[in-house]
Enzyme design. Structure first.
Site, short mmCIF file in Angstrom:
data_model
loop_
_atom_site.label_atom_id
_atom_site.label_comp_id
_atom_site.label_asym_id
_atom_site.label_seq_id
_atom_site.Cartn_x
_atom_site.Cartn_y
_atom_site.Cartn_z
N CYS A 68 0.91 -1.22 -0.09
CA CYS A 68 0.12 0.19 -0.04
C CYS A 68 0.99 1.12 0.15
CB CYS A 68 -0.94 0.04 1.18
SG CYS A 68 -2.03 -1.35 1.21
N THR A 69 1.97 1.16 0.74
CA THR A 69 2.84 2.42 0.69
C THR A 69 3.48 2.47 -0.55
OG1 THR A 69 3.32 2.03 2.98
CG2 THR A 69 4.99 3.15 1.64
#
Length: 187
Positions: free
Chosen positions: A75-76
């Site tokens: 997600c980062t």
């Protein structure tokens, strides 16, 4: 990733759940998303405490990317990729909104920690996620649970679904979405 176990506390779930509970298994197809159709309206709290809605983007293209959990590796990377390409998306008349079921405080912390240049929306109720086919049954090590399905939807300036990526692999995804957004400008 935020999860809701299928068999946990119904009373606790009812307090957080929208009035109509989404089906256990939701996909872009079952959510009714079809290219050319009108995008479902939404209103979400965003990372800075304000509210963001589909109508805010009238006349501009919008990338909605759905991610399982703030500040996790995939997600980062996805958020950083969209942030890195933000000016190229802007040149293509396209805004970007990342959405997860994380609370606003987690979204704000995630954005600040990684100096993200994209807006993040919080859908703790999962109603918007379900409407876009991004909330459904997942499986990890044989355990089934409800969670955010990493997916992306591109909406054109008229509020219609232009493209759907129902199952996203992070590497190269932001670039593929940018190419599709640039294609909308050429139309």
């Amino acid at each position: 990733m935020p999860t809701k176990k299928l068999s946990k506390s119904p009373a606790k779930k009812a307090a957080k759940a929208p009035a109509k509970k989404p089906a256990a298994k939701v996909s872009a197809r079952s959510a009714g998303l079809t290219i050319g159709n009108k995008a479902p309206a939404f209103k979400l709290d965003r990372d800075d405490g304000s509210v963001v809605s589909l109508s805010d983007f009238k006349g501009r293209n919008l990338v909605l990317y759905f991610y399982p959990r703030a500040d996790t590796p995939g997600c980062t990377q996805e958020a950083m990729d969209f942030s890195r390409l933000r000016s190229a998306f802007a040149k293509a008349g396209t805004d970007i909104l990342g959405v997860s079921a994380d609370p606003v405080a987690a979204q704000a912390k995630f954005k600040a920690k990684h100096k993200l240049g994209v807006t993040l929306g919080s859908d703790e109720s999962t109603a918007m996620l379900a409407a876009y086919g991004a909330w459904g049954e997942k499986s990890l090590y044989g355990r089934k649970f409800l969670g955010v399905i990493r997916s992306t939807v591109l909406i054109d300036g008229k509020g219609r679904i232009a493209q759907i990526w129902p199952s996203v692999k992070v590497a190269g995804h932001a670039e593929a979405v940018l190419a599709a957004a640039r294609g909308l400008v050429a139309e």
